[in-house]
Design a protein around this motif. Sequence first.
Motif, mmCIF file in Angstrom:
data_model
loop_
_atom_site.group_PDB
_atom_site.id
_atom_site.type_symbol
_atom_site.label_atom_id
_atom_site.label_comp_id
_atom_site.label_asym_id
_atom_site.label_seq_id
_atom_site.Cartn_x
_atom_site.Cartn_y
_atom_site.Cartn_z
ATOM 1 N N SER A 59 46.680 36.864 35.427
ATOM 2 C CA SER A 59 47.614 37.086 36.531
ATOM 3 C C SER A 59 47.619 35.866 37.442
ATOM 4 O O SER A 59 46.625 35.141 37.542
ATOM 5 N N GLU A 60 48.744 35.661 38.114
ATOM 6 C CA GLU A 60 48.848 34.561 39.067
ATOM 7 C C GLU A 60 48.388 34.977 40.461
ATOM 8 O O GLU A 60 48.404 34.153 41.389
ATOM 9 N N LEU A 61 47.981 36.246 40.621
ATOM 10 C CA LEU A 61 47.561 36.759 41.927
ATOM 11 C C LEU A 61 46.112 37.230 41.866
ATOM 12 O O LEU A 61 45.629 37.639 40.811
ATOM 13 N N PRO A 62 45.393 37.223 42.990
ATOM 14 C CA PRO A 62 44.064 37.844 43.034
ATOM 15 C C PRO A 62 44.203 39.347 42.771
ATOM 16 O O PRO A 62 45.161 39.986 43.216
ATOM 17 N N ARG A 63 43.230 39.911 42.055
ATOM 18 C CA ARG A 63 43.279 41.333 41.717
ATOM 19 C C ARG A 63 41.887 41.941 41.844
ATOM 20 O O ARG A 63 40.878 41.246 41.681
ATOM 21 N N ALA A 64 41.849 43.236 42.120
ATOM 22 C CA ALA A 64 40.586 43.954 42.234
ATOM 23 C C ALA A 64 40.657 45.229 41.403
ATOM 24 O O ALA A 64 41.739 45.787 41.171
ATOM 25 N N HIS A 65 39.485 45.701 40.972
ATOM 26 C CA HIS A 65 39.392 46.882 40.110
ATOM 27 C C HIS A 65 38.190 47.716 40.517
ATOM 28 O O HIS A 65 37.140 47.195 40.905
ATOM 29 N N VAL A 66 38.351 49.035 40.431
ATOM 30 C CA VAL A 66 37.228 49.953 40.530
ATOM 31 C C VAL A 66 37.438 51.025 39.463
ATOM 32 O O VAL A 66 38.560 51.501 39.266
ATOM 33 N N ARG A 84 40.583 36.036 40.392
ATOM 34 C CA ARG A 84 41.618 35.291 41.097
ATOM 35 C C ARG A 84 41.789 33.910 40.500
ATOM 36 O O ARG A 84 40.828 33.312 39.971
ATOM 37 N N PRO A 85 43.007 33.356 40.552
ATOM 38 C CA PRO A 85 43.200 31.956 40.157
ATOM 39 C C PRO A 85 42.700 31.039 41.259
ATOM 40 O O PRO A 85 42.803 31.352 42.451
ATOM 41 N N LEU A 86 42.123 29.927 40.867
ATOM 42 C CA LEU A 86 41.692 28.915 41.831
ATOM 43 C C LEU A 86 42.715 27.805 41.951
ATOM 44 O O LEU A 86 42.762 27.083 42.945
ATOM 45 N N ALA A 87 43.524 27.650 40.922
ATOM 46 C CA ALA A 87 44.597 26.667 40.878
ATOM 47 C C ALA A 87 45.532 27.113 39.762
ATOM 48 O O ALA A 87 45.339 28.176 39.165
ATOM 49 N N ALA A 88 46.512 26.307 39.452
ATOM 50 C CA ALA A 88 47.466 26.685 38.412
ATOM 51 C C ALA A 88 46.825 26.751 37.036
ATOM 52 O O ALA A 88 47.328 27.439 36.147
ATOM 53 N N ASN A 89 45.697 26.052 36.877
ATOM 54 C CA ASN A 89 45.112 25.964 35.530
ATOM 55 C C ASN A 89 43.691 26.502 35.432
ATOM 56 O O ASN A 89 43.012 26.279 34.424
ATOM 57 N N LYS A 90 43.187 27.202 36.447
ATOM 58 C CA LYS A 90 41.828 27.723 36.359
ATOM 59 C C LYS A 90 41.654 28.939 37.259
ATOM 60 O O LYS A 90 42.399 29.133 38.229
ATOM 61 N N GLY A 91 40.653 29.761 36.911
ATOM 62 C CA GLY A 91 40.406 30.955 37.691
ATOM 63 C C GLY A 91 39.003 31.481 37.446
ATOM 64 O O GLY A 91 38.292 31.027 36.535
ATOM 65 N N ILE A 92 38.585 32.447 38.273
ATOM 66 C CA ILE A 92 37.254 33.026 38.153
ATOM 67 C C ILE A 92 37.346 34.542 38.271
ATOM 68 O O ILE A 92 38.313 35.092 38.803
ATOM 69 N N GLY A 93 36.303 35.211 37.777
ATOM 70 C CA GLY A 93 36.204 36.654 37.914
ATOM 71 C C GLY A 93 34.749 37.063 38.033
ATOM 72 O O GLY A 93 33.862 36.424 37.449
ATOM 73 N N ILE A 94 34.499 38.104 38.813
ATOM 74 C CA ILE A 94 33.151 38.642 38.935
ATOM 75 C C ILE A 94 33.227 40.158 38.841
ATOM 76 O O ILE A 94 34.134 40.782 39.401
ATOM 77 N N GLY A 95 32.300 40.744 38.098
ATOM 78 C CA GLY A 95 32.297 42.189 37.928
ATOM 79 C C GLY A 95 30.887 42.741 37.819
ATOM 80 O O GLY A 95 29.955 42.029 37.418
#
Length: 302
Positions: A59-66, A84-95
Amino acid sequence: MNMLLALSLISFDPGVGTAGFDFLRVTPTAREAAMAGAVTGDAQSPMAFWYSPALVLGSELPRAHVGYVNYVAGIHLGSVAYSRPLAANKGIGIGIVYLNAGTMKRTDPLGNELGMFGVSYTDVNLSAALKLSELVLVGAGFQGLYGSIDTFFGIGVAANLGARARIPLEGFEGLYAGLACRNIGYQAKPFQSGRDKMPLEFAVGLAYLPNSSINLTADVLKPVDNRFVFRAGIEGWVADILVLRAGYTTLGADLKSGGGTDILAGLTTGLGFRYQKYQLDYAFIPMVELGMAHRISFSIEL
């Protein structure tokens, strides 16, 4: 301790084998569970990086899940995630995923009851993805693992690797292929004297999204301690509000008991509702004689 771990988990999920930290093979999100876990080529929840870290960039937007899973035998699993994306070409996720198997009877070698004990597991997953080109995504993730059985505890570390590519095939726009290697790790602190093997597995998958309303997926999975597994899923949106899902996994054969409900073994179903930036998903998994497993997930675009 391997035997205790297998007995405590294999009774409620046919995907579990005999490795340590087998709870990592449980599908924590409702959308992906309803599609039988066939998600290597495409997983759309904010926790998609759980299945392949390359899917952080879903996704191009930050997202959250429960999410919450209610299994048979009093076993419960909860999950939270943020990507969430950090830029147009990279992103991170934590769960974070937490499994509580409730309490079990403690007995001596003669079968005499000696009270009760609990079983629980926790995983913290940090993943990152990079877009190499308009066609290819790659990702890597790290997992910190903790398990508790009675008075014993174990600690593990694991890594995940993944890649996804859009296949530019004329007439099949929306075709994707994915690769994933999950749970490459080490049990740093064994529960007792011997270290358990990690639940290492390899997966390849295809996803075909001919339009925004239809998604077809298929995976081939090979755990190091089990046979090859085939999974397939389908989902279809109705008016961008309601989505219906179904799937099938060959692991369902492990649930057959010779009864009339065997026809349901391996089938998965579910549905979801979307309103603006909010989405609620539900999965209903018939587990034949063991009962029914239910999953519910809530996600939001931030």
